[in-house]
Design a protein around this motif. Structure first.
Motif, mmCIF file in Angstrom:
data_model
loop_
_atom_site.group_PDB
_atom_site.id
_atom_site.type_symbol
_atom_site.label_atom_id
_atom_site.label_comp_id
_atom_site.label_asym_id
_atom_site.label_seq_id
_atom_site.Cartn_x
_atom_site.Cartn_y
_atom_site.Cartn_z
ATOM 1 N N ILE A 25 0.882 -1.182 0.000
ATOM 2 C CA ILE A 25 0.000 0.000 0.000
ATOM 3 C C ILE A 25 0.916 1.227 0.000
ATOM 4 O O ILE A 25 1.759 1.349 0.897
ATOM 5 C CB ILE A 25 -0.834 0.050 1.313
ATOM 6 C CG1 ILE A 25 -1.381 -1.314 1.708
ATOM 7 C CG2 ILE A 25 -1.852 1.173 1.304
ATOM 8 C CD1 ILE A 25 -2.624 -1.742 1.122
ATOM 9 N N PRO A 26 0.762 2.161 -0.953
ATOM 10 C CA PRO A 26 1.549 3.384 -0.883
ATOM 11 C C PRO A 26 1.233 4.112 0.434
ATOM 12 O O PRO A 26 0.063 4.309 0.765
ATOM 13 C CB PRO A 26 1.058 4.203 -2.085
ATOM 14 C CG PRO A 26 0.409 3.207 -2.992
ATOM 15 C CD PRO A 26 -0.123 2.114 -2.127
ATOM 16 N N LEU A 27 2.291 4.451 1.161
ATOM 17 C CA LEU A 27 2.094 5.076 2.474
ATOM 18 C C LEU A 27 2.740 6.456 2.473
ATOM 19 O O LEU A 27 3.953 6.579 2.257
ATOM 20 C CB LEU A 27 2.730 4.180 3.556
ATOM 21 C CG LEU A 27 2.723 4.709 4.989
ATOM 22 C CD1 LEU A 27 1.295 4.933 5.495
ATOM 23 C CD2 LEU A 27 3.451 3.731 5.926
ATOM 24 N N TYR A 28 1.924 7.482 2.671
ATOM 25 C CA TYR A 28 2.410 8.861 2.701
ATOM 26 C C TYR A 28 2.442 9.303 4.161
ATOM 27 O O TYR A 28 1.434 9.202 4.857
ATOM 28 C CB TYR A 28 1.487 9.766 1.872
ATOM 29 C CG TYR A 28 1.320 9.246 0.449
ATOM 30 C CD1 TYR A 28 2.298 9.481 -0.519
ATOM 31 C CD2 TYR A 28 0.213 8.469 0.094
ATOM 32 C CE1 TYR A 28 2.168 8.963 -1.807
ATOM 33 C CE2 TYR A 28 0.080 7.953 -1.192
ATOM 34 C CZ TYR A 28 1.064 8.206 -2.139
ATOM 35 O OH TYR A 28 0.943 7.690 -3.408
ATOM 36 N N ILE A 29 3.599 9.775 4.600
ATOM 37 C CA ILE A 29 3.741 10.107 6.025
ATOM 38 C C ILE A 29 3.910 11.608 6.189
ATOM 39 O O ILE A 29 4.856 12.199 5.664
ATOM 40 C CB ILE A 29 4.945 9.370 6.646
ATOM 41 C CG1 ILE A 29 4.782 7.852 6.452
ATOM 42 C CG2 ILE A 29 5.096 9.728 8.124
ATOM 43 C CD1 ILE A 29 5.911 7.010 7.032
ATOM 44 N N MET A 30 2.964 12.219 6.919
ATOM 45 C CA MET A 30 3.065 13.669 7.137
ATOM 46 C C MET A 30 3.851 13.948 8.416
ATOM 47 O O MET A 30 3.547 13.419 9.476
ATOM 48 C CB MET A 30 1.683 14.303 7.244
ATOM 49 C CG MET A 30 1.765 15.815 7.423
ATOM 50 S SD MET A 30 0.212 16.666 7.141
ATOM 51 C CE MET A 30 -0.554 16.536 8.754
ATOM 52 N N THR A 31 4.861 14.785 8.286
ATOM 53 C CA THR A 31 5.650 15.222 9.444
ATOM 54 C C THR A 31 5.520 16.743 9.531
ATOM 55 O O THR A 31 4.802 17.352 8.736
ATOM 56 C CB THR A 31 7.131 14.864 9.236
ATOM 57 O OG1 THR A 31 7.579 15.570 8.072
ATOM 58 C CG2 THR A 31 7.331 13.371 9.020
ATOM 59 N N SER A 32 6.244 17.339 10.478
ATOM 60 C CA SER A 32 6.273 18.811 10.521
ATOM 61 C C SER A 32 7.738 19.241 10.532
ATOM 62 O O SER A 32 8.636 18.405 10.710
ATOM 63 C CB SER A 32 5.585 19.309 11.777
ATOM 64 O OG SER A 32 6.463 19.161 12.871
#
Ligand code: UTP
Length: 408
Positions: A142-149
């Motif tokens: 599954i393409p996994l997009y990880i949001m950070t700051s």
């Protein structure tokens, strides 16, 4: 963006104190500070004056959920649809990991928390283990997009790299960074965290899709043919990600989004409830509901507003694009904000000392035409770690991990 115009700007918004240390700074720091100040959206400060005024809700009506029993009955049907969608790479996942976890008081990304006792088990690792269940079932990553700051991007990316992505295929993991917003004291004065730096913090999880677009990741989404995004929080150790049954139920219902919900433990439980507002799906916080609404029941004695959200949503990508330029409500939130005092020393407060400004992913639901409310068993799927002890803590999560036979 020179000193004089910045000073005038600050005068007009009563924030002159931000230049208090300007003369002490190096040329480079001066430039950095002026740039930061000029990037601030000062209009958010209006919320500080008005924040006692409760937001006005429209006409509320209950929204029924597909219940556990109904799901069980149709599980095979839902699963077949979901697995097909996943095998065709139509489903991606978005991990919201840009928060600061101030209630836990960590000085590193929340996902780096070791939830193990007998062995090391990081929160990020357990989330990857959970998504691997679906990868193994479907034979598809599954393409996994990880949001950070800005605050935790470097630590997060390095950690995944060091840990070899916990065995996930790294071609399917992409990081992106969310935007920042200023924070202020109770009188609306912006805090600084160093003499040349404003106190900026992640602007809430509501901007995830626009940040993803800004990072250029829509290209990856389109190239892979991803049509659905499953958005989820970092801190629920039992999080089921890209759950084929949930995906299939949402698609089969013809809905443009879905939300995993839990049956409320008690009428007054402090959760946002998925219902209808002016005929559209909406998540209403417990403090926005009257006692009458909170306690209203149907003929079987069940609460009419009975399903709380768990921060696990499925969105259709084309609908996200449609709503992208719509205004999201801005929330003002009390938090512990590190700041420099009058002597220029950094203070890390023990209790909340001001406000941050956030948009929230839950407000996206009201911008959708419909939403499938999908019940989950909280003992099996809902163990958020928000606090140090008590409700929604590491202790309560560990009990539920034991219940689910997870080794830790
Ligand atoms: P929370 O609302 O629990 O916030 O986030 P938090 O920052 O993690 O913790 P506290 O309130 O400071 O203690 C719910 C989810 O949204 C993500 C978090 O990482 C978590 O997965 N989030 C929150 C973001 O990605 N960005 C934000 O700006 C805020």
């Amino acid at each position: 963006m020179d000193y004089e115009s910045t000073r005038k700007l600050l005068e007009s918004v009563h924030q002159e104190h931000l230049l208090k240390y300007y003369d002490e700074l190096s040329e480079q720091s001066k430039e950095k500070l002026l740039k930061q100040i000029n990037n601030v959206d000062f209009s958010v400060l209006k919320l500080v004056e008005n924040h006692q005024t409760a937001t006005k809700k429209g006409k509320l009506e209950p929204l029924g959920a597909v219940t556990l029993d109904q799901i069980k009955e149709k599980e095979t049907e839902f699963r077949t649809t979901g697995v097909n969608a996943i095998k065709n790479t139509k489903v991606g996942a978005v991990l919201l990991a840009g928060g600061q976890g101030t209630r836990l008081g960590l000085d590193k990304p929340k996902g780096m928390l070791n939830v193990g006792v007998n062995k090391t088990l990081y929160l990020f690792e357990q989330l990857i283990n959970n998504i691997m269940d679906v990868v193994n079932e479907t034979g598809t990553y599954i393409p996994l997009y990880i949001m950070t700051s800005d605050k935790n991007n470097e630590d997060t990316v390095n950690f995944f790299e060091e840990q070899n992505y916990f065995g996930y295929d790294k071609d399917y993991i992409k990081f992106f960074v969310q935007e920042m917003a200023p924070s202020c004291d109770y009188n609306g004065k912006l805090y600084m965290e160093a003499k040349d730096t404003l106190s900026l913090s992640p602007n809430g999880n509501g901007g995830w899709f626009s940040s993803l677009i800004k990072a250029g990741l829509i290209k990856d989404i389109n190239e892979r043919g991803v049509e659905w995004l499953n958005v989820f929080s970092v801190d629920n150790v039992l999080q089921r990600i890209a759950d084929p049954v949930f995906v299939g139920a949402t698609i089969n219902a013809g809905c443009v989004c879905g939300s995993k919900v839990v049956r409320k433990a008690a009428p007054e439980e402090r959760v946002g409830v998925l219902c209808l507002e002016d005929g559209k799906p909406s998540i209403v916080e417990y403090y926005e509901m009257t006692d009458e609404i909170i306690n209203s029941r149907n003929e079987n004695g069940e609460l009419l507003y009975n399903f709380g959200v768990t921060l696990n949503y499925l969105f259709k990508v084309d609908k996200l694009i449609d709503i992208m330029n719509k205004n999201m409500p801005l929330h003002i939130v009390e938090k512990k904000i590190p700041y420099i005092n009058e002597n220029g020393e950094l203070v890390k407060p023990e209790s909340p000392n001001g406000y941050k400004f956030e948009t929230l992913v839950l407000d996206m639901i009201h911008l959708m035409d419909n939403c499938l409310s999908f019940e989950i068993d909280r003992k099996k799927e809902f163990a958020p770690i928000k606090n140090r002890t008590g409700v929604d803590s590491l202790d309560s999560a560990r009990e539920l991990m034991k219940y689910n036979n997870i080794e830790f």
